[in-house]
Scaffold this active site. Structure first.
Site, mmCIF file in Angstrom:
data_model
loop_
_atom_site.group_PDB
_atom_site.id
_atom_site.type_symbol
_atom_site.label_atom_id
_atom_site.label_comp_id
_atom_site.label_asym_id
_atom_site.label_seq_id
_atom_site.Cartn_x
_atom_site.Cartn_y
_atom_site.Cartn_z
ATOM 1 N N CYS A 2 0.842 -1.197 0.000
ATOM 2 C CA CYS A 2 0.000 0.000 0.000
ATOM 3 C C CYS A 2 0.882 1.254 0.000
ATOM 4 O O CYS A 2 1.962 1.247 0.579
ATOM 5 C CB CYS A 2 -0.945 0.099 1.190
ATOM 6 N N ARG A 27 3.773 -0.350 -4.843
ATOM 7 C CA ARG A 27 3.551 -0.860 -3.484
ATOM 8 C C ARG A 27 2.195 -1.542 -3.349
ATOM 9 O O ARG A 27 1.906 -2.161 -2.328
ATOM 10 C CB ARG A 27 3.642 0.280 -2.479
ATOM 11 N N TRP A 74 -3.120 -2.540 -1.533
ATOM 12 C CA TRP A 74 -2.871 -3.973 -1.717
ATOM 13 C C TRP A 74 -3.750 -4.641 -0.677
ATOM 14 O O TRP A 74 -3.505 -4.553 0.520
ATOM 15 C CB TRP A 74 -1.398 -4.288 -1.483
ATOM 16 N N ASN A 100 -1.925 2.004 6.065
ATOM 17 C CA ASN A 100 -1.174 0.793 5.695
ATOM 18 C C ASN A 100 -1.029 -0.039 6.949
ATOM 19 O O ASN A 100 -0.761 0.510 8.012
ATOM 20 C CB ASN A 100 0.253 1.133 5.240
ATOM 21 N N GLY A 101 -1.127 -1.358 6.813
ATOM 22 C CA GLY A 101 -0.951 -2.229 7.974
ATOM 23 C C GLY A 101 -2.220 -2.997 8.265
ATOM 24 O O GLY A 101 -3.143 -3.049 7.443
ATOM 25 N N GLU A 489 16.504 -18.483 -7.894
ATOM 26 C CA GLU A 489 16.170 -17.109 -8.266
ATOM 27 C C GLU A 489 15.578 -17.063 -9.684
ATOM 28 O O GLU A 489 14.612 -16.335 -9.939
ATOM 29 C CB GLU A 489 17.426 -16.224 -8.160
ATOM 30 N N LYS A 493 11.930 -15.617 -10.445
ATOM 31 C CA LYS A 493 11.754 -14.501 -11.383
ATOM 32 C C LYS A 493 10.723 -14.874 -12.449
ATOM 33 O O LYS A 493 9.818 -14.113 -12.753
ATOM 34 C CB LYS A 493 13.099 -14.216 -12.038
ATOM 35 N N GLU A 496 7.099 -15.162 -10.916
ATOM 36 C CA GLU A 496 6.416 -13.964 -10.443
ATOM 37 C C GLU A 496 6.001 -13.017 -11.555
ATOM 38 O O GLU A 496 5.017 -12.314 -11.413
ATOM 39 C CB GLU A 496 7.187 -13.246 -9.327
ATOM 40 N N HIS A 512 15.810 -37.199 -7.838
ATOM 41 C CA HIS A 512 15.097 -37.647 -6.639
ATOM 42 C C HIS A 512 13.635 -37.187 -6.639
ATOM 43 O O HIS A 512 13.024 -37.104 -5.571
ATOM 44 C CB HIS A 512 15.819 -37.138 -5.386
ATOM 45 N N LYS A 611 5.643 -4.582 -3.889
ATOM 46 C CA LYS A 611 7.105 -4.481 -3.810
ATOM 47 C C LYS A 611 7.634 -4.791 -2.420
ATOM 48 O O LYS A 611 8.619 -5.493 -2.272
ATOM 49 C CB LYS A 611 7.528 -3.078 -4.248
#
Ligand code: M6R
Length: 616
Positions: A2, A27, A74, A100-101, A489, A493, A496, A512, A611
């Site tokens: 947010c 955000r 968000w 926010n929160g 990574e 990447k 996402e 395995h 983010k």
């Protein structure tokens, strides 16, 4: 998570707030809203979707007032609807709030307020906060020389459990904003005849470079010509004014189509900035200004613990490999979200580290606090100056790579790899690494930006490869030793930003279980380099080929690979082990970026992500 912007001054608030929200969109981008004090009362515009939608909506409301607040969301409590978008206005119409929160006891607050006649229009926890402020505001004496709004926010926050960064205005207090933080960042911007507040400096840096980072438990009252900081329980405190050292240009797209593209291509310069001034005069080791530990104290450390989330956790894994390899000191790595709850026993002489680009990731911050609570010295590798983690750590290393806006971390990651490699050198040289090995290591690190430049020249080739693989729905990434975390990574990447299911493994682990995935419909990306692992990785590749899996090899230049083994070849320069993970990262970043573009995905704002994750 947010974004918040607030403005009070002489100019129209809405254009500045909308501009700020665009800069904060990374955000959160489920919905956005703005509320402005106008002569006739409060005007409000809210809309689901991007800030561009809000801009159209706001244009219908003719917002001319000079004091207002805005938010990009968000979603946590309540779905993505216009009603759940912020700002929220109290049911008596008196108070508007952006938040926010998470307010953990919002249910009991809501029950209390329903009993007092307040009503609710949204499913959010924030609306309970706005109504509780209005409840206290109504009871607050109108003129006792103090700010009625500040006092009512202060009283409200004494009853609130959870985390917040809030900005509040009241319809009958023109030009006044009250903000408060606990767990969610807020920064005040101090201008000429105007004052600003935002959850991130990028929203205010176009107007001022003088800022105050609000601390947990602090409130601020802003008018166009004044500001004052106090705490939830007590009176005013002396503010610390900081200067932002980067300008708005650093957060602009320039000639690039996406921030992710810009940030991938910025990596050579980012690495140069991250290493600048951090090598000793004799050129055989690293030096760091902010560790707040003497070399003698550092020498006492006989174990390291690194915690982080997501991409930064991958940087921890590479750092673990390099410290153990070059300094021969044991390192443990944990997900910050697990460490904070699992009450892990720590070895007495452990030095605790967190890695975080934003410095606001709540799990990483909580892990840092947990280590400190147990009496351990806790340091941070962090990019955002003045972030919560930077302020709470006992010392640390700034990444100095400028703002990273793309949700998918790129330049922040490779600079974390660089600083991890420098940390391995620093510790190694305190122990058994020789002077000449140190010199070689330093020369190798100094050469990293040029090697990255060389890999970037292959962008056209990688784009062509990407076009051939954009239609697949599954992909494996396989590497060994320090390239196993780069396989993780690469998979993260790709997932996402392109929504292709992908997984990373140590190449030998494939047999395995993951080998069951291999078919002509599931390609594999292999890292294959010179050295002891070469023949072992080739064997794993043969196992994939035998099962009709396509192979994209990211291989050291000049390696002789068995004929017909790989379907695609991307080369990376031969380099020192400390630099290899950095160089090997570039092709997987480009591959993911171009595949996501081929699939028509919004690479800078992937679905469901934000983010910096400031909620659990
Ligand atoms: O700001 P942080 O480095 O603490 O963020 C940690 C993760 O949320 C972050 O790396 C995330 O995994 C990125 N989206 C990866 O590209």
């Amino acid at each position: 998570m947010c974004g918040i912007v607030g403005y009070t001054g002489k100019q129209k608030a809405a254009p500045f707030i909308l501009e700020g929200l665009k800069r904060l969109e990374y955000r959160g981008y489920d919905s956005a809203g703005v509320a402005v004090q106008e002569k006739g009362g409060l005007k409000l515009a809210k809309k689901t979707g991007r800030v561009a939608n809000l801009e159209q909506e706001a244009a219908k409301h003719r917002l001319t007032g000079t004091c207002g607040i805005g938010h990009t969301r968000w979603a946590t409590h309540g779905g993505v609807t216009d009603a759940n978008a912020h700002p929220h206005v109290s049911s008596d119409g008196q108070i508007a709030v952006v938040h926010n929160g998470v307010i953990e006891n919002f249910d009991s607050i809501k029950k209390f307020l329903l009993g007092k006649g307040f009503t609710f229009r949204s499913e959010t926890d924030t609306e309970a906060l706005g109504n509780l402020i209005a409840y206290h505001y109504a009871k607050e004496p109108a003129a006792n020389g103090e700010s009625r709004l500040l006092n009512s926010v202060r009283k409200t926050l004494r009853h609130v459990e959870g985390t917040y960064g809030i900005v509040v205005l009241s319809i009958d207090s023109p030009g006044e904003l009250v903000c408060a933080r606990r767990g969610s960042p807020l920064i005040l911007g101090l201008g000429e005849g105007e004052n600003l507040v935002a959850s991130d400096v990028s929203a205010i840096v176009s107007r001022t470079q003088s800022v105050v980072y609000l601390k947990d438990g602090e409130l601020a009252r802003l008018t166009p010509v004044d500001f004052a900081i106090s705490t939830v329980n007590e009176g005013e405190i002396e503010p610390v004014i900081d200067q932002i050292t980067w300008s708005i240009d650093a957060a602009d797209l320039g000639t690039h189509t996406h921030y992710m593209e810009k940030e991938i291509f910025e990596q050579p310069a980012a690495l140069e900035n991250a290493m600048r001034g951090r090598f000793s005069e004799d050129g055989s080791t690293a030096q760091f200004g902010g560790l707040n530990l003497t070399p003698a104290e550092f020498r006492q450390v006989d174990r390291f613990m690194f915690c982080a989330c997501g991409t930064a956790w991958h940087a921890c894994l590479v750092t673990e490999h390099l410290i153990e390899r070059f300094a021969r000191v044991p390192v443990e790595v944990d997900y910050a979200s697990e460490f904070r709850y699992r009450n892990a026993p720590l070895h007495p002489h452990t030095l605790f580290f967190v890695i975080s680009q934003s410095g606001e990731t709540i799990d990483t911050l909580a892990a840092l606090r947990e280590a400190k609570r147990k009496g351990y010295r806790a340091l941070a590798i962090n990019n955002v100056v003045g972030s919560s983690i930077a302020r709470e750590a006992d010392g640390g290393i700034y990444q100095h790579v400028g703002p990273e806006i793309g949700v998918a971390s790129t330049k922040a990651f490779t600079s974390q790899l660089l600083l991890g490699a420098m940390m391995a050198l620093y510790i190694g040289r305190m122990r058994d690494m020789s002077f000449s090995d140190g010199l070689n290591y330093v020369q190798a690190l100094k050469g990293a930006p040029d090697l990255v430049r060389r890999v970037l020249t292959q962008a056209g080739h990688i784009k062509a490869v990407a076009a051939r693989y954009a239609g697949y729905n599954d992909m494996l990434f396989l590497g060994r030793l320090s390239l196993f975390p780069i396989a993780l990574e690469g998979a993260l990447k790709l997932k996402e930003i392109s929504y292709i299911h992908a997984a990373g493994y140590p190449a030998a682990e494939m047999k395995h279980g993951p080998i069951a995935m291999i078919s002509e419909r599931c390609p594999s990306v292999f890292f294959v380099t010179k050295g002891e692992m070469f023949s072992k990785v080739i064997s794993s590749m043969q196992e994939v080929k035998a099962r009709h899996g396509r192979i994209i090899a990211i291989a050291t230049e000049g390696l002789e690979l068995p004929a017909g083994l790989c379907d695609e070849l991307i080369t990376i320069p031969d380099c020192h082990e400390a630099v290899l993970p950095i160089v090997a990262t570039i092709p997987v970043q480009l591959l993911s970026y171009y595949i996501a573009l081929e699939r028509g995905c919004d690479v800078d704002k992937p679905r469901n992500l934000a983010k910096s994750v400031t909620v659990e």
